[in-house]
Every structure is written in structure tokens, then in C-alpha cells.
Design an enzyme around this catalytic site. Structure first.
Site, mmCIF file in Angstrom:
data_model
loop_
_atom_site.group_PDB
_atom_site.id
_atom_site.type_symbol
_atom_site.label_atom_id
_atom_site.label_comp_id
_atom_site.label_asym_id
_atom_site.label_seq_id
_atom_site.Cartn_x
_atom_site.Cartn_y
_atom_site.Cartn_z
ATOM 1 N N CYS A 289 -47.650 -16.441 7.732
ATOM 2 C CA CYS A 289 -47.029 -16.578 6.408
ATOM 3 C C CYS A 289 -48.135 -16.941 5.405
ATOM 4 O O CYS A 289 -49.263 -17.245 5.790
ATOM 5 C CB CYS A 289 -45.928 -17.635 6.436
ATOM 6 S SG CYS A 289 -46.576 -19.304 6.595
ATOM 7 N N CYS B 219 -45.969 -21.051 12.317
ATOM 8 C CA CYS B 219 -44.800 -21.872 11.948
ATOM 9 C C CYS B 219 -43.462 -21.172 12.146
ATOM 10 O O CYS B 219 -42.415 -21.793 11.986
ATOM 11 C CB CYS B 219 -44.933 -22.329 10.496
ATOM 12 S SG CYS B 219 -44.612 -21.001 9.308
ATOM 13 N N PHE C 283 -47.704 -6.352 13.246
ATOM 14 C CA PHE C 283 -46.568 -6.864 14.041
ATOM 15 C C PHE C 283 -45.251 -6.909 13.268
ATOM 16 O O PHE C 283 -44.290 -7.512 13.718
ATOM 17 C CB PHE C 283 -46.845 -8.279 14.612
ATOM 18 C CG PHE C 283 -48.112 -8.377 15.418
ATOM 19 C CD1 PHE C 283 -48.169 -7.868 16.705
ATOM 20 C CD2 PHE C 283 -49.252 -8.960 14.882
ATOM 21 C CE1 PHE C 283 -49.330 -7.967 17.452
ATOM 22 C CE2 PHE C 283 -50.423 -9.050 15.615
ATOM 23 C CZ PHE C 283 -50.464 -8.559 16.900
ATOM 24 N N SER C 284 -45.193 -6.302 12.081
ATOM 25 C CA SER C 284 -43.952 -6.398 11.294
ATOM 26 C C SER C 284 -42.931 -5.331 11.691
ATOM 27 O O SER C 284 -41.831 -5.303 11.144
ATOM 28 C CB SER C 284 -44.272 -6.312 9.797
ATOM 29 O OG SER C 284 -44.871 -5.081 9.475
ATOM 30 N N GLY C 285 -43.310 -4.422 12.594
ATOM 31 C CA GLY C 285 -42.348 -3.402 13.048
ATOM 32 C C GLY C 285 -42.467 -2.089 12.297
ATOM 33 O O GLY C 285 -41.524 -1.295 12.292
ATOM 34 N N GLY D 83 -46.318 -3.466 5.392
ATOM 35 C CA GLY D 83 -46.193 -4.856 5.819
ATOM 36 C C GLY D 83 -47.398 -5.229 6.664
ATOM 37 O O GLY D 83 -48.278 -4.394 6.903
ATOM 38 N N ASP E 295 -48.745 7.495 10.935
ATOM 39 C CA ASP E 295 -48.885 6.063 11.238
ATOM 40 C C ASP E 295 -50.307 5.616 10.894
ATOM 41 O O ASP E 295 -51.234 6.441 10.871
ATOM 42 C CB ASP E 295 -48.584 5.801 12.724
ATOM 43 C CG ASP E 295 -48.248 4.329 12.979
ATOM 44 O OD1 ASP E 295 -47.897 3.609 12.031
ATOM 45 O OD2 ASP E 295 -48.342 3.895 14.148
ATOM 46 N N GLU E 296 -50.499 4.333 10.623
ATOM 47 C CA GLU E 296 -51.816 3.764 10.298
ATOM 48 C C GLU E 296 -52.479 4.527 9.150
ATOM 49 O O GLU E 296 -53.685 4.818 9.182
ATOM 50 C CB GLU E 296 -52.744 3.813 11.532
ATOM 51 C CG GLU E 296 -52.182 3.157 12.776
ATOM 52 C CD GLU E 296 -52.316 1.633 12.799
ATOM 53 O OE1 GLU E 296 -52.620 1.039 11.740
ATOM 54 O OE2 GLU E 296 -52.079 1.064 13.868
ATOM 55 N N VAL E 297 -51.692 4.851 8.147
ATOM 56 C CA VAL E 297 -52.181 5.720 7.062
ATOM 57 C C VAL E 297 -53.371 5.102 6.335
ATOM 58 O O VAL E 297 -54.207 5.806 5.757
ATOM 59 C CB VAL E 297 -51.018 6.071 6.099
ATOM 60 C CG1 VAL E 297 -50.601 4.877 5.259
ATOM 61 C CG2 VAL E 297 -51.359 7.264 5.222
#
Ligand code: ADP
Ligand code: ZN
Length: 201
Positions: free
Chosen positions: A188, A153, A22-24, A19, A93-95
Site C-alpha cells: 500500500c 499490512c 499481483f493485482s490480478g 495496477g 500482457d505485460e504491455v
């Protein structure tokens, strides 16, 4: 039982969490790794080193949660450490920042029966699939694609917007801009802004 090739152990599997920023992704990676620890499995987390040194660091999410991780500049160290410490569950992480050699290392781990959980950006700031992530998505057993919140938005954000000195970055801007103020936002598709559409096929 069907008579396939004999094997001595069960194969493992690959879980991909992807993702925009900031998508978790880091939060979800940490959640799964913590649960594996509660299940008394031997867990190790890796991330790419930013300063070309092997060091003990943390995976830190944007809301401040953290988890111990080994920061590596050489991906082959993953195999050495996993074998030395007899690790069952591997988190990465951060692959997207590891070289593509990480793909064959992950395949070896799966063959050896390991559970591999990786988190990374699926798209770069231009909207181009990022490094080894598209291939890893194809290999994956399970995929979790997360959204962030669009900072313009408030709708679900699918893209990572790069800003250079406060303006939307251009497609051909160099990855490293000396002296520029850089920032990234979740946006978005409607609010995402780039001057060129990537040629993907
Ligand atoms: P990732 O690894 O995908 O970059 P993190 O797990 O590090 O994401 O951080 C997710 C956290 O970031 C959220 O729980 C929230 O507290 C915070 N956050 C900050 N900005 C946003 C945003 N635009 N959309 C969603 N979460 C955000
Ligand atoms: Zn938006």
C-alpha cells in the site's frame, strides 16, 4: 443518420487493465479472452519476449493459470499475425515492456475494428508511470485499475515494491543489478518505501 465521414466498418475499442504486481491483471485478461473464445471469436494473445526470439509461450498468472500466447521481440509482428489469422480479439500482457511503437499498432487495430485488451503495470518500482501505459490509458475506452493486497499490512496495495538483497530498492538503482537477489512485493502507499519522490511534472 448524421452525415459524418463514410466508413466501411465499425471501429474497435481498447480495454486497459492496470495496477501493481499481483493485482490480478493477467487473471482478468485471461478471463476476458476466455469469454471471447466461448463467444466463438478468433482470439490471439501476445506478450514481449524476454530472450529476443519469437516463440510460443503462455501468459501465466501468479496463481498458476495459463493461456497460450505468442512471445514477440518485434511488435510489428502483431499486425502481420492478426491479419494472417483474421483475429477479432487481441490480448497483450505485460504491455509496459513493449517499445512505444506498440501504441500506433494498437491504434491501427482499433481503426480496423478489433477489440484490443491489454494488461500492464501503470507504475514502475519508483512510482513513475511505466513506458507507453499512461498514453494507452488516455486512449482507452475502458480502464480497470486493480489493487493487490499489501504484503506488510493487508490493506489494498497500489504500489510495486522492489527489494534488492532483501532491502527496499533505491530510486536510482540500475534496472539490472548483476548478481543481486531481486524480489517484488505488492504494498500500500503507507508501506511502500523509496528514498526519492519522482518528479512527474
Ligand atoms: P498480475 O498480473 O497483476 O501480476 P496475476 O493475475 O498474475 O497478477 O496474479 C494474481 C494472483 O496472485 C492472485 O489471485 C493471488 O492468487 C496471487 N497473489 C500473490 N500475492 C498476492 C498479493 N500480495 N495480493 C494479491 N494477490 C496475490
Ligand atoms: Zn501496507
Amino acid at each position: 443518420m448524421l452525415n459524418h465521414t463514410p466508413y466501411t466498418h465499425e471501429k474497435g475499442h481498447l480495454e486497459v487493465i492496470c495496477g501493481p504486481m499481483f493485482s490480478g491483471k493477467s487473471e482478468e485478461l485471461m478471463r476476458r479472452l476466455r469469454r471471447a473464445k466461448i463467444a466463438k471469436q478468433r482470439v490471439m494473445t501476445f506478450k514481449p519476449s524476454i530472450d529476443n526470439r519469437h516463440s510460443i509461450e503462455y501468459v501465466v498468472s501468479h496463481d498458476g493459470n495459463k493461456l497460450f500466447a505468442q512471445a514477440l521481440d518485434d511488435v510489428t509482428s502483431i499486425l502481420t499475425i492478426v491479419h494472417q489469422e483474421n483475429i477479432d480479439v487481441i490480448g497483450i500482457d505485460e504491455v509496459q515492456f513493449f517499445p512505444t511503437d506498440v501504441i500506433s499498432i494498437i491504434c491501427t487495430l482499433i481503426d480496423e475494428g478489433k477489440r484490443v485488451i491489454i494488461a500492464g503495470l501503470d507504475l514502475d518500482f519508483r512510482g513513475v508511470p511505466f513506458g507507453s501505459v499512461p498514453t494507452l490509458l488516455a486512449i482507452a475506452d475502458t480502464i480497470t485499475k486493480l489493487n493487490a493486497i499489501c504484503c506488510i499490512c493487508g490493506k489494498d496495495a497500489h504500489c510495486t515494491q522492489r527489494l534488492v538483497n532483501g532491502d527496499c530498492a533505491k530510486y536510482d538503482d540500475p534496472i539490472i543489478l548483476i548478481g543481486a537477489q531481486e524480489a517484488y512485493q505488492a504494498r500500500c502507499r503507507n508501506c511502500f518505501s523509496i528514498d526519492k519522490r519522482p518528479k512527474l511534472y
